[in-house]
Design a protein around this motif. Structure first.
Motif, short mmCIF file in Angstrom:
data_model
loop_
_atom_site.label_atom_id
_atom_site.label_comp_id
_atom_site.label_asym_id
_atom_site.label_seq_id
_atom_site.Cartn_x
_atom_site.Cartn_y
_atom_site.Cartn_z
N VAL A 128 0.83 -1.21 0.00
CA VAL A 128 0.00 0.00 0.00
C VAL A 128 0.86 1.26 0.00
O VAL A 128 0.35 2.37 0.18
N ASP B 177 1.24 9.87 5.26
CA ASP B 177 -0.02 9.15 5.40
C ASP B 177 -0.59 9.16 6.81
O ASP B 177 0.13 9.03 7.80
N VAL C 287 -4.45 5.23 4.48
CA VAL C 287 -4.20 3.79 4.50
C VAL C 287 -5.03 3.17 5.61
O VAL C 287 -5.03 3.68 6.74
N ARG D 287 -5.88 3.66 0.31
CA ARG D 287 -5.41 2.29 0.06
C ARG D 287 -5.78 1.41 1.24
O ARG D 287 -5.59 1.79 2.40
N SER E 113 -5.47 -2.45 2.96
CA SER E 113 -4.76 -3.73 3.01
C SER E 113 -5.58 -4.74 3.78
O SER E 113 -5.82 -4.56 4.99
N MET F 240 -7.95 1.71 -3.55
CA MET F 240 -7.17 0.54 -3.92
C MET F 240 -7.27 -0.48 -2.79
O MET F 240 -7.02 -0.16 -1.62
N THR G 5 -5.99 -4.27 -1.60
CA THR G 5 -5.00 -5.30 -1.90
C THR G 5 -4.88 -6.28 -0.74
O THR G 5 -5.15 -5.94 0.41
#
Length: 352
Positions: free
Chosen positions: A168, A174, A244, A267, A269, A293, A295
C-alpha cells in the motif's frame, strides 16, 4: 551433537485440536542440510488457526508447526561457510526460484515453494532440519552479538508486515488506521511509526492492547465497542478519512468498515488471513467512486526478511517488549492456550 536416529522432543500435531509432546527421531539429513537446535520459537496466529483446523491448505498430519524461530547450528551439513554453534535465524519460505512469480519479483506467492512449519516440519521441537536448498538460497542469517533468539524469531512476522505496508506504499505523509492490535497490528504500528506516518490510529476492543499500541507509537486509540469508529477517524482527519487502512485481524466485517474509513484515493490492506470459506461484503461504489485501492498481502520474500532483520539487529525497531510470555517446549499446550486467548502480546517457546 545430535545425529540421525537420536530421540528429541517435538510438539506433534496429529489432527485438529490434537497436539502433544512426543519423542521423535532427529531428522535425517542429506549433504548440505543444516540442523539447528531451536532456542526460541514464537507462536503465530496462523499456528493457532492450523491447530484449531481453521486453516488446512498445506497442512499435514502428523506434523510439527512453528515458523518464527532462531537457534544454534549443531550440524553444518558440510557447508564451509557455517560453523557449529553459529547463532542463526531463517526466512522460512523457500521459493522455487524459477517460476513466473519468482522471476517477476513475487517469490512470496510462489506455488512451487515449500515452507518450514507447513510442508517441512517446524520449530516447536528441540531440533529442526533446514534443507540445503534454503541454505544455498541465502535464507539463513547469522545473529549479531546482542541480538537475542527471541528478537530474531520476531523478524519473520515483521517481514510479513513490511511486505503488507509496501503493497500500500505507506509513506511519511499518510494517516494510517490499523484495525486490530494483536501482535500483527502492533507490528504494523511499530513499522508505520518507523516509516514516519503522519498520524496512526488504532481500533481494538481490548483496553490493554490499546495502551500497548500507544506505547508502540499510535497517536489515537478507538474502542469500537463504545465509539463510532468512522466518526472518530473523520474527526482526526478533518473529515477526510484515512490514506491507508490496514485490516490486521481476520474478521470479514472489517473489510466493509475499511471502505467506510478510507479517504478518496485511499489504500486498503486486507492483511490478516481469514478462515476457509469466509467471505466479506465491501462497498463497491465507494471503491469505484472514491478510487480506493484494495489489496491483499501474503507472506514474505527474502528481501523483506533481510530488511526486517536489519531493522531489528540495528535496534531501529526494538521489539523486545512484545515478548510477554515464555514457556518451555514441555508446556506447548499452555503456550498455545495463552496465545489463543489474547492475554499475551507474543508468546515464545524456549529451549535451552
Amino acid at each position: 551433537m545430535y545425529k540421525g536416529g537420536d530421540a528429541v522432543k517435538a510438539a506433534v500435531l496429529t489432527a485438529p485440536d490434537a497436539i502433544s509432546l512426543e519423542d521423535i527421531a532427529v531428522p535425517e539429513t542429506n549433504q548440505g542440510d543444516v540442523l539447528i537446535a531451536v532456542r526460541a520459537a514464537t507462536i503465530c496466529g496462523t499456528d493457532i488457526r492450523i491447530y484449531r483446523g481453521r486453516k488446512t491448505a498445506g497442512v499435514r498430519y502428523p506434523s510439527v508447526l512453528g515458523h518464527e524461530f532462531a537457534g544454534e547450528i549443531v550440524d553444518t551439513g558440510g557447508n564451509p561457510a557455517l560453523g557449529t554453534g553459529d547463532r542463526v535465524a531463517l526466512c522460512p519460505f523457500v521459493a522455487c526460484g524459477h517460476c513466473h512469480l519468482c522471476k517477476t519479483g513475487h517469490e512470496n506467492l510462489c506455488t512451487q515453494g515449500t515452507a518450514i512449519g507447513y510442508e517441512i516440519d517446524g520449530a516447536f521441537a528441540e531440533v529442526i532440519r533446514i534443507p540445503a536448498r534454503a541454505v544455498e538460497a541465502g535464507n539463513l542469517r547469522r545473529l549479531p552479538d546482542g541480538m537475542s533468539f527471541e528478537e530474531a524469531a520476531l523478524v519473520e512476522p515483521l517481514a510479513c508486515v513490511l511486505n503488507g505496508q509496501n503493497k500500500v506504499n505507506l509513506s511519511s505523509a499518510d494517516t494510517v488506521v490499523i484495525l486490530g492490535t494483536g501482535p500483527i497490528g502492533l507490528l504494523h504500528v511499530h513499522l508505520a511509526r518507523l516509516r514516519g506516518a503522519a498520524k496512526i490510529l488504532v481500533s481494538d476492543p481490548n483496553p490493554a492492547r490499546r495502551e500497548v499500541a500507544l506505547a508502540a507509537g499510535a497517536d489515537f486509540t478507538i474502542d469500537p465497542m463504545t465509539e463510532d469508529v468512522e466518526a472518530r477517524v473523520k474527526e482526526a482527519t478533518g473529515g477526510r478519512g484515512a490514506d491507508v487502512v490496514i485490516c490486521a485481524i481476520g474478521i470479514p466485517a472489517l473489510a466493509r468498515q475499511a471502505t467506510d474509513l478510507a479517504a478518496f484515493g485511499g489504500r486498503i490492506s486486507l492483511f490478516a488471513g481469514f478462515s476457509k470459506g469466509e467471505s466479506a461484503e465491501m462497498d463497491v461504489n465507494a471503491i469505484h467512486y472514491r478510487e480506493l485501492m484494495v489489496t491483499g498481502a501474503f507472506g514474505l520474500s527474502r528481501k523483506d526478511y533481510d530488511q526486517a532483520f536489519d531493522m531489528v539487529a540495528s535496534r531501529r525497531l526494538d521489539l523486545r517488549p512484545m515478548i510477554t510470555h515464555r514457556f518451555g517446549l514441555d508446556d506447548i499446550q499452555d503456550a498455545l492456550a495463552m496465545a489463543e486467548k489474547g492475554a499475551a502480546i507474543k508468546v515464545a517457546v524456549m529451549n535451552g
